[in-house]
Every structure is written in C-alpha cells, then in structure tokens.
Design a protein around this motif. Structure first.
Motif, PDB file in Angstrom:
ATOM      1  N   PRO A 167       0.803  -1.236   0.000  1.00 11.12           N
ATOM      2  CA  PRO A 167       0.000   0.000   0.000  1.00 11.12           C
ATOM      3  C   PRO A 167       0.832   1.282   0.000  1.00 11.12           C
ATOM      4  CG  PRO A 167      -0.927  -1.588   1.532  1.00 11.12           C
ATOM      5  CD  PRO A 167       0.365  -2.178   1.040  1.00 11.12           C
ATOM      6  N   ILE A 168       1.945   1.301   0.735  1.00 10.67           N
ATOM      7  CA  ILE A 168       2.753   2.527   0.782  1.00 10.67           C
ATOM      8  C   ILE A 168       3.356   2.835  -0.586  1.00 10.67           C
ATOM      9  CG2 ILE A 168       4.858   1.362   1.593  1.00 10.67           C
ATOM     10  CD1 ILE A 168       3.730   4.898   2.603  1.00 10.67           C
ATOM     11  N   ALA A 169       3.787   1.797  -1.317  1.00 14.64           N
ATOM     12  CA  ALA A 169       4.339   2.011  -2.660  1.00 14.64           C
ATOM     13  C   ALA A 169       3.245   2.472  -3.614  1.00 14.64           C
ATOM     14  CB  ALA A 169       4.995   0.731  -3.171  1.00 14.64           C
ATOM     15  N   LYS A 170       2.053   1.899  -3.494  1.00 12.46           N
ATOM     16  CA  LYS A 170       0.935   2.339  -4.341  1.00 12.46           C
ATOM     17  C   LYS A 170       0.620   3.811  -4.085  1.00 12.46           C
ATOM     18  CE  LYS A 170      -1.684  -1.881  -5.078  1.00 12.46           C
ATOM     19  NZ  LYS A 170      -2.947  -2.573  -4.802  1.00 12.46           N
ATOM     20  N   PHE A 171       0.620   4.182  -2.799  1.00 13.38           N
ATOM     21  CA  PHE A 171       0.300   5.569  -2.459  1.00 13.38           C
ATOM     22  C   PHE A 171       1.372   6.527  -2.981  1.00 13.38           C
ATOM     23  CE2 PHE A 171       0.668   9.165   0.560  1.00 13.38           C
ATOM     24  CZ  PHE A 171      -0.536   9.783   0.261  1.00 13.38           C
ATOM     25  N   LEU A 172       2.642   6.198  -2.778  1.00 11.65           N
ATOM     26  CA  LEU A 172       3.733   7.087  -3.164  1.00 11.65           C
ATOM     27  C   LEU A 172       3.894   7.203  -4.676  1.00 11.65           C
ATOM     28  CD1 LEU A 172       6.500   6.105  -0.595  1.00 11.65           C
ATOM     29  CD2 LEU A 172       5.191   8.236  -0.654  1.00 11.65           C
ATOM     30  N   PHE A 173       3.767   6.073  -5.378  1.00 13.60           N
ATOM     31  CA  PHE A 173       4.148   6.045  -6.788  1.00 13.60           C
ATOM     32  C   PHE A 173       2.992   5.858  -7.771  1.00 13.60           C
ATOM     33  CE2 PHE A 173       7.921   4.223  -4.491  1.00 13.60           C
ATOM     34  CZ  PHE A 173       8.666   5.384  -4.530  1.00 13.60           C
ATOM     35  N   SER A 174       1.767   5.639  -7.277  1.00 14.99           N
ATOM     36  CA  SER A 174       0.647   5.404  -8.197  1.00 14.99           C
ATOM     37  C   SER A 174      -0.606   6.194  -7.863  1.00 14.99           C
ATOM     38  CB  SER A 174       0.293   3.907  -8.210  1.00 14.99           C
ATOM     39  OG  SER A 174       1.386   3.139  -8.652  1.00 14.99           O
ATOM     40  N   ASP A 175      -0.662   6.820  -6.704  1.00 21.18           N
ATOM     41  CA  ASP A 175      -1.856   7.547  -6.265  1.00 21.18           C
ATOM     42  C   ASP A 175      -1.732   9.013  -6.683  1.00 21.18           C
ATOM     43  OD1 ASP A 175      -3.878   8.876  -4.783  1.00 21.18           O
ATOM     44  OD2 ASP A 175      -3.869   7.258  -3.305  1.00 21.18           O
ATOM     45  N   THR A 176      -2.723   9.509  -7.422  1.00 23.17           N
ATOM     46  CA  THR A 176      -2.645  10.878  -7.926  1.00 23.17           C
ATOM     47  C   THR A 176      -2.677  11.922  -6.810  1.00 23.17           C
ATOM     48  OG1 THR A 176      -5.039  10.876  -8.321  1.00 23.17           O
ATOM     49  CG2 THR A 176      -3.598  10.338 -10.194  1.00 23.17           C
ATOM     50  N   ARG A 177      -3.027  11.524  -5.581  1.00 23.02           N
ATOM     51  CA  ARG A 177      -2.947  12.477  -4.466  1.00 23.02           C
ATOM     52  C   ARG A 177      -1.497  12.879  -4.199  1.00 23.02           C
ATOM     53  NH1 ARG A 177      -6.190   9.232  -0.012  1.00 23.02           N
ATOM     54  NH2 ARG A 177      -5.071   7.587  -1.118  1.00 23.02           N
ATOM     55  N   MET A 178      -0.543  12.032  -4.585  1.00 19.88           N
ATOM     56  CA  MET A 178       0.881  12.355  -4.401  1.00 19.88           C
ATOM     57  C   MET A 178       1.447  13.158  -5.574  1.00 19.88           C
ATOM     58  SD  MET A 178       2.310  11.549  -1.599  1.00 19.88           S
ATOM     59  CE  MET A 178       4.043  11.509  -2.042  1.00 19.88           C
ATOM     60  N   ALA A 179       0.645  13.367  -6.605  1.00 19.11           N
ATOM     61  CA  ALA A 179       1.139  14.055  -7.807  1.00 19.11           C
ATOM     62  C   ALA A 179       1.641  15.456  -7.509  1.00 19.11           C
ATOM     63  CB  ALA A 179       0.051  14.085  -8.878  1.00 19.11           C
ATOM     64  N   ILE A 180       1.039  16.131  -6.533  1.00 22.33           N
ATOM     65  CA  ILE A 180       1.473  17.491  -6.205  1.00 22.33           C
ATOM     66  C   ILE A 180       2.881  17.480  -5.611  1.00 22.33           C
ATOM     67  CG2 ILE A 180       0.448  17.545  -3.883  1.00 22.33           C
ATOM     68  CD1 ILE A 180       0.403  20.455  -6.387  1.00 22.33           C
ATOM     69  N   VAL A 181       3.206  16.450  -4.833  1.00 16.20           N
ATOM     70  CA  VAL A 181       4.557  16.327  -4.269  1.00 16.20           C
ATOM     71  C   VAL A 181       5.566  16.116  -5.388  1.00 16.20           C
ATOM     72  CG1 VAL A 181       6.051  14.928  -2.772  1.00 16.20           C
ATOM     73  CG2 VAL A 181       3.693  15.456  -2.071  1.00 16.20           C
ATOM     74  N   TRP A 182       5.234  15.219  -6.317  1.00 10.47           N
ATOM     75  CA  TRP A 182       6.138  14.947  -7.437  1.00 10.47           C
ATOM     76  C   TRP A 182       6.253  16.159  -8.349  1.00 10.47           C
ATOM     77  CZ3 TRP A 182       9.094  11.504  -5.909  1.00 10.47           C
ATOM     78  CH2 TRP A 182       8.639  10.393  -5.204  1.00 10.47           C
ATOM     79  N   LEU A 183       5.190  16.967  -8.441  1.00 12.93           N
ATOM     80  CA  LEU A 183       5.252  18.208  -9.219  1.00 12.93           C
ATOM     81  C   LEU A 183       6.334  19.129  -8.654  1.00 12.93           C
ATOM     82  CD1 LEU A 183       4.147  20.400 -11.214  1.00 12.93           C
ATOM     83  CD2 LEU A 183       2.539  21.017  -9.398  1.00 12.93           C
ATOM     84  N   VAL A 184       6.325  19.324  -7.348  1.00 14.55           N
ATOM     85  CA  VAL A 184       7.317  20.203  -6.714  1.00 14.55           C
ATOM     86  C   VAL A 184       8.723  19.650  -6.943  1.00 14.55           C
ATOM     87  CG1 VAL A 184       8.151  21.074  -4.496  1.00 14.55           C
ATOM     88  CG2 VAL A 184       5.687  21.050  -4.992  1.00 14.55           C
ATOM     89  N   ILE A 185       8.899  18.346  -6.751  1.00 15.59           N
ATOM     90  CA  ILE A 185      10.227  17.732  -6.900  1.00 15.59           C
ATOM     91  C   ILE A 185      10.712  17.844  -8.340  1.00 15.59           C
ATOM     92  CG2 ILE A 185      11.463  15.523  -6.855  1.00 15.59           C
ATOM     93  CD1 ILE A 185       9.770  14.856  -4.333  1.00 15.59           C
ATOM     94  N   ARG A 186       9.832  17.526  -9.300  1.00 17.37           N
ATOM     95  CA  ARG A 186      10.295  17.531 -10.697  1.00 17.37           C
ATOM     96  C   ARG A 186      10.565  18.935 -11.211  1.00 17.37           C
ATOM     97  NH1 ARG A 186       6.244  18.903 -14.274  1.00 17.37           N
ATOM     98  NH2 ARG A 186       4.136  18.419 -13.631  1.00 17.37           N
ATOM     99  N   VAL A 187       9.790  19.919 -10.774  1.00 15.38           N
ATOM    100  CA  VAL A 187      10.047  21.304 -11.205  1.00 15.38           C
ATOM    101  C   VAL A 187      11.366  21.791 -10.610  1.00 15.38           C
ATOM    102  CG1 VAL A 187       9.251  23.699 -11.005  1.00 15.38           C
ATOM    103  CG2 VAL A 187       7.642  21.899 -11.673  1.00 15.38           C
ATOM    104  N   TRP A 188      11.601  21.502  -9.327  1.00 15.98           N
ATOM    105  CA  TRP A 188      12.869  21.906  -8.712  1.00 15.98           C
ATOM    106  C   TRP A 188      14.041  21.225  -9.408  1.00 15.98           C
ATOM    107  CZ3 TRP A 188      16.885  19.420  -6.172  1.00 15.98           C
ATOM    108  CH2 TRP A 188      17.807  20.267  -5.554  1.00 15.98           C
ATOM    109  N   LEU A 189      13.917  19.916  -9.643  1.00 22.18           N
ATOM    110  CA  LEU A 189      14.991  19.177 -10.306  1.00 22.18           C
ATOM    111  C   LEU A 189      15.186  19.669 -11.738  1.00 22.18           C
ATOM    112  CD1 LEU A 189      17.050  16.895  -9.993  1.00 22.18           C
ATOM    113  CD2 LEU A 189      15.282  15.285 -10.749  1.00 22.18           C
ATOM    114  N   GLY A 190      14.104  19.932 -12.426  1.00 23.57           N
ATOM    115  CA  GLY A 190      14.199  20.470 -13.784  1.00 23.57           C
ATOM    116  C   GLY A 190      14.930  21.797 -13.821  1.00 23.57           C
TER     117      GLY A 190
END
Length: 198
Positions: free
Chosen positions: A17-40
């Motif tokens: 469940p934790i992997a599904k939440f972190l890597f497949s749940d769109t509720r985490m998309a905002i976190v990945w947005l911040v990370i990818r924009v900063w990394l970009g």
C-alpha cells in the motif's frame, strides 16, 4: 503485505500500500510536481552556462578538460576508481569524442530540465538525468550529483503520476499508459477473483 493475483499464465505481485500511495496515487502528484520542477530547474541552470560557452558547444574543450581532470591521478590515486570506466573515458578522449559529446551534454541537460518542468515523459527525462548524474559521479564529480540522482530515481519510480499535473496528463492518456479504466477494473472485486480463478 503484498497480495498475489494468480491467472493461468502468470502471477502478479501487488505493490504494498505505501508504494501504491507514493508512486501510483494521484494524491501524491502534487509532491512529485514540486520535486520535478525543482529538479528540472537544477538541470536548466546547469545547462545555461554550457550552451552559451564555446568550450561546450563549440570545440568541446571544456569537456576535454573535465575528462583530463577525471583521468588525472593526484597523489598517485586516480580520480576515477574503476578501471573499466577510466578506459571508457580514455577511449572517448583518444577518439576526440568531446567535440560532439560536449554538445550532447549541454543540450541534453537543457532538454531534461524542460521536460521535467513541463511534465513531459517525466520517467524518461528523469532516467536520462539519473544516467548523467551517475556518469558525473563515476568521473569523480560528487558535488550534488548523488542527491540529484536519488530524486531522479524516485521520479522514475513515480513515472505514472509525476507528470499528472503537466503534459503527461495528456501524453500518457494518448499513449494509453496509465489512468485508463479497463473493463476488468469496472467489475466488482468478487467477479474479478472468480474470473481470475477460471
């Protein structure tokens, strides 16, 4: 604990469940947005001085200097720890590959940054970013590359949702990758289990 779904042809091991939440749940998309924009942005900043420097996009002398430094052995200890990687860099130097490879690095960094910021093919962009970070580390340039490599690998794992707030929302739907509801998903859980048992 992971569940297993057994069909006639194979066994699918469900993610925890934790992997599904972190890597497949769109509720985490905002976190990945911040990370990818900063990394970009880190990639774009790294590329800007290169794409305006003739030593990178002209004759490649800047990359040649970096490779020569990586092959150096100050105090008798080589900067590059692995013989096979040292041989690889020496081969690139001997064949004067820096003349075209420097352009690949400069524009590659820029394109990776743009792709991450707009969220286009985030998994692929992050993979190539991680590959570049790994090569920098192998050539003896630690700096922030280890941290950037870690973030890139996490984005690779989160590829399905990392670009959800970005171009991947449209691109991946068009390609038919994630977020596509299948007929099996619409069936009640009992019906899916019965169908899988047949």
């Amino acid at each position: 604990m992971s569940a297993q779904i057994v069909t006639r042809k194979n066994t699918l091991v469900e993610d925890p469940p934790i992997a599904k939440f972190l890597f497949s749940d769109t509720r985490m998309a905002i976190v990945w947005l911040v990370i990818r924009v900063w990394l970009g942005w880190q990639w774009i900043q790294a590329s800007l001085h290169k794409i305006t420097d003739p030593g990178w996009v002209g004759d490649g002398s800047a990359l040649k200097g970096f490779w020569l430094g990586a092959l150096a052995a100050p105090n008798g200890k080589p900067v590059i720890s692995f013989d096979w990687y040292r041989s690889f860099i020496q081969f690139l130097l001997d064949t004067q590959s820096y003349t075209w490879f420097a352009k690949l690095v400069a524009y590659g960094e820029f394109l990776i940054g743009v792709a991450l910021i707009i969220g286009a093919f985030v998994g692929l962009a992050a993979f190539f970013g991680a590959l570049m970070n790994w090569n920098f580390i192998m050539a003896g340039s630690a700096s922030t590359n280890g941290f950037l490599l870690l973030l890139a690998l996490l984005l690779v794992l989160a590829w399905k949702i990392a670009g959800y707030y970005g171009a991947d929302y449209f691109l991946l739907r068009w390609l038919g990758v994630p977020w596509k509801t299948t007929q099996a998903d619409q069936q009640p859980a009992g019906a899916r289990a019965t169908a899988a048992a047949k």
